[in-house]
Design a protein around this motif. Structure first.
Motif, PDB file in Angstrom:
ATOM      1  N   VAL A   1       0.834  -1.205   0.000  1.00  0.00           N
ATOM      2  CA  VAL A   1       0.000   0.000   0.000  1.00  0.00           C
ATOM      3  C   VAL A   1       0.871   1.257   0.000  1.00  0.00           C
ATOM      4  N   GLN A   2       1.959   1.225   0.745  1.00  0.00           N
ATOM      5  CA  GLN A   2       2.844   2.385   0.748  1.00  0.00           C
ATOM      6  C   GLN A   2       3.489   2.583  -0.625  1.00  0.00           C
ATOM      7  N   GLY A   3       3.776   1.482  -1.318  1.00  0.00           N
ATOM      8  CA  GLY A   3       4.291   1.598  -2.678  1.00  0.00           C
ATOM      9  C   GLY A   3       3.259   2.234  -3.596  1.00  0.00           C
ATOM     10  N   LEU A   4       1.987   1.825  -3.437  1.00  0.00           N
ATOM     11  CA  LEU A   4       0.920   2.407  -4.243  1.00  0.00           C
ATOM     12  C   LEU A   4       0.729   3.888  -3.913  1.00  0.00           C
ATOM     13  N   ALA A   5       0.841   4.234  -2.636  1.00  0.00           N
ATOM     14  CA  ALA A   5       0.682   5.632  -2.227  1.00  0.00           C
ATOM     15  C   ALA A   5       1.830   6.498  -2.735  1.00  0.00           C
ATOM     16  N   THR A   6       3.003   5.892  -2.851  1.00  0.00           N
ATOM     17  CA  THR A   6       4.171   6.637  -3.308  1.00  0.00           C
ATOM     18  C   THR A   6       4.074   6.994  -4.787  1.00  0.00           C
ATOM     19  N   LEU A   7       3.473   6.121  -5.586  1.00  0.00           N
ATOM     20  CA  LEU A   7       3.451   6.309  -7.038  1.00  0.00           C
ATOM     21  C   LEU A   7       2.815   7.633  -7.459  1.00  0.00           C
ATOM     22  N   PRO A   8       1.593   7.974  -7.032  1.00  0.00           N
ATOM     23  CA  PRO A   8       1.025   9.265  -7.470  1.00  0.00           C
ATOM     24  C   PRO A   8       1.818  10.457  -6.943  1.00  0.00           C
ATOM     25  N   LEU A   9       2.348  10.343  -5.715  1.00  0.00           N
ATOM     26  CA  LEU A   9       3.147  11.447  -5.174  1.00  0.00           C
ATOM     27  C   LEU A   9       4.392  11.675  -6.022  1.00  0.00           C
ATOM     28  N   ALA A  10       5.046  10.577  -6.415  1.00  0.00           N
ATOM     29  CA  ALA A  10       6.258  10.686  -7.223  1.00  0.00           C
ATOM     30  C   ALA A  10       5.934  11.235  -8.612  1.00  0.00           C
ATOM     31  N   LEU A  11       4.820  10.789  -9.190  1.00  0.00           N
ATOM     32  CA  LEU A  11       4.429  11.278 -10.516  1.00  0.00           C
ATOM     33  C   LEU A  11       4.107  12.773 -10.473  1.00  0.00           C
ATOM     34  N   ILE A  12       3.364  13.199  -9.448  1.00  0.00           N
ATOM     35  CA  ILE A  12       3.027  14.616  -9.316  1.00  0.00           C
ATOM     36  C   ILE A  12       4.294  15.441  -9.127  1.00  0.00           C
ATOM     37  N   GLY A  13       5.195  14.952  -8.283  1.00  0.00           N
ATOM     38  CA  GLY A  13       6.440  15.664  -8.049  1.00  0.00           C
ATOM     39  C   GLY A  13       7.290  15.759  -9.303  1.00  0.00           C
ATOM     40  N   PHE A  14       7.335  14.672 -10.078  1.00  0.00           N
ATOM     41  CA  PHE A  14       8.132  14.655 -11.299  1.00  0.00           C
ATOM     42  C   PHE A  14       7.571  15.634 -12.321  1.00  0.00           C
ATOM     43  N   ILE A  15       6.238  15.688 -12.436  1.00  0.00           N
ATOM     44  CA  ILE A  15       5.603  16.626 -13.368  1.00  0.00           C
ATOM     45  C   ILE A  15       5.839  18.063 -12.906  1.00  0.00           C
ATOM     46  N   ALA A  16       5.712  18.298 -11.585  1.00  0.00           N
ATOM     47  CA  ALA A  16       5.936  19.644 -11.055  1.00  0.00           C
ATOM     48  C   ALA A  16       7.369  20.094 -11.299  1.00  0.00           C
ATOM     49  N   TYR A  17       8.316  19.163 -11.183  1.00  0.00           N
ATOM     50  CA  TYR A  17       9.706  19.528 -11.449  1.00  0.00           C
ATOM     51  C   TYR A  17       9.892  19.866 -12.926  1.00  0.00           C
TER      52      TYR A  17
END
Length: 327
Positions: A195-211
């Motif tokens: 579940v933590q891996g699943l929760a990390t995925l959208p956060l990482a994608l949003i962060g990558f797009i924001a960068y």
């Protein structure tokens, strides 16, 4: 016992890779490395999530909020700070600082509600803390002498300071993670890790797009999206996501099941030793006598500190619940 020791060693060897990756991709910002690593981990987590979908569907909204908080602080912010600190100060001293985590976590959990600070007298901790501090200072002295003009003293100091942020993030994470698991014993540890891996995925994608938006506003900062070396970047991020975040955790879980808690806590030092080995191999130089002495003192200090805490059963459980998700 042999299987447990082998699994602990294997986990340490894999986890050590996360400390040398920022050196291998030194032209990539620490934030990008963190986003890339956890996009890889999140994609990998989709596989076990499919097979565990029934138990995952039973989780509450509060569970998902907790998973998002843990993923943000313990995954993305932690590794972004660690990678940046290593790129600024090189790997040895930040690695040693992170190596103090077992003792730092135990000290902080000693103040947690239900764990009075009198449970472990400070006078019993002073020897181990002094030994650890001496070891860190020996490595610091060696690294200051190693500065060769490629990085300034101010960059080195900033890298050490940022690594303290990583230390704080990774101290908070296992304590909060253990508390949530204790309050929700019906959640399997494997399910919670997925579940933590699943929760990390959208956060990482949003962060990558924001960068990417940030990079578009400041041309020349970063060659978005995959940087100057796309294939090495992709390969290393997937390797770390698979080997460190998934396989390493699985091996550590197996080790924790087969070894006494007091021994398993001390074997986390395999991660520190592996990271230092990889760092000096990458540097192409043998560690100095100061570094070797510092590593020995760190191992001794962490061992003494853990023994002091393992005399209090409550803290043994806290550390054992925290350690399996060390990366």
């Amino acid at each position: 016992m042999f299987i447990g020791l082998s699994c602990a060693l294997g986990a340490g060897l894999l986890w050590g890779l996360v400390f040398v990756a920022p050196l291998m991709l030194g032209d990539y910002p620490g934030l990008v490395l963190s986003f890339g690593r956890y996009i890889g981990f999140g994609l990998i987590a989709l596989v076990p999530a499919y097979f565990d979908r029934r138990r995952i569907a039973l989780l509450s909204k509060a569970d998902w909020i907790a998973a998002l908080k843990l993923a943000l602080v313990g995954n993305i912010l932690y590794y972004a700070a660690l990678a940046t600190g290593i790129q600024l100060a090189d790997a040895p001293l930040p690695t040693m600082m992170i190596g103090t985590l077992p003792v730092v976590i135990s000290i902080c959990s000693n103040w947690a509600p239900g764990h009075p600070s009198e449970a472990v007298a400070w006078r019993r901790l002073v020897p181990s803390l002094l030994i650890i501090f001496t070891g860190l200072m020996l490595v610091n002295a060696s690294e200051l002498g190693h500065l060769d003009g490629r990085r300034s003293t101010s960059e080195y100091a900033l890298g050490c300071f940022i690594t303290l942020g990583a230390l704080a993030a990774w101290t908070w994470y296992p304590i909060m993670n253990a508390r949530h698991m204790k309050r929700n014993p019906h959640i399997a540890s494997s399910t919670w890790a997925t579940v933590q891996g699943l929760a990390t995925l959208p956060l990482a994608l949003i962060g990558f797009i924001a960068y990417g938006v940030y990079a578009s506003l400041r041309p020349g900062v970063y060659d978005y999206p995959l940087g100057p070396r796309p294939w090495p970047f992709i390969a290393l991020m997937l390797t770390i996501g698979l080997c460190c975040s998934w396989l390493g955790t699985m091996l550590w879980n197996k080790a924790s099941q087969r070894l006494p808690t007091s021994l398993a806590g001390q074997l986390i030092v395999f991660e520190t030793l592996s990271a230092l080995l990889y760092a000096f191999l990458w540097r192409g130089a043998a560690p100095s006598l100061l570094v070797i002495a510092g590593v020995v003192l760190l191992c001794i200090g962490v061992t003494l500190g853990l023994r002091a805490f393992h005399k209090a059963p409550a803290h043994s459980e806290t550390l054992s619940r925290a350690a399996p998700n060390a990366e």
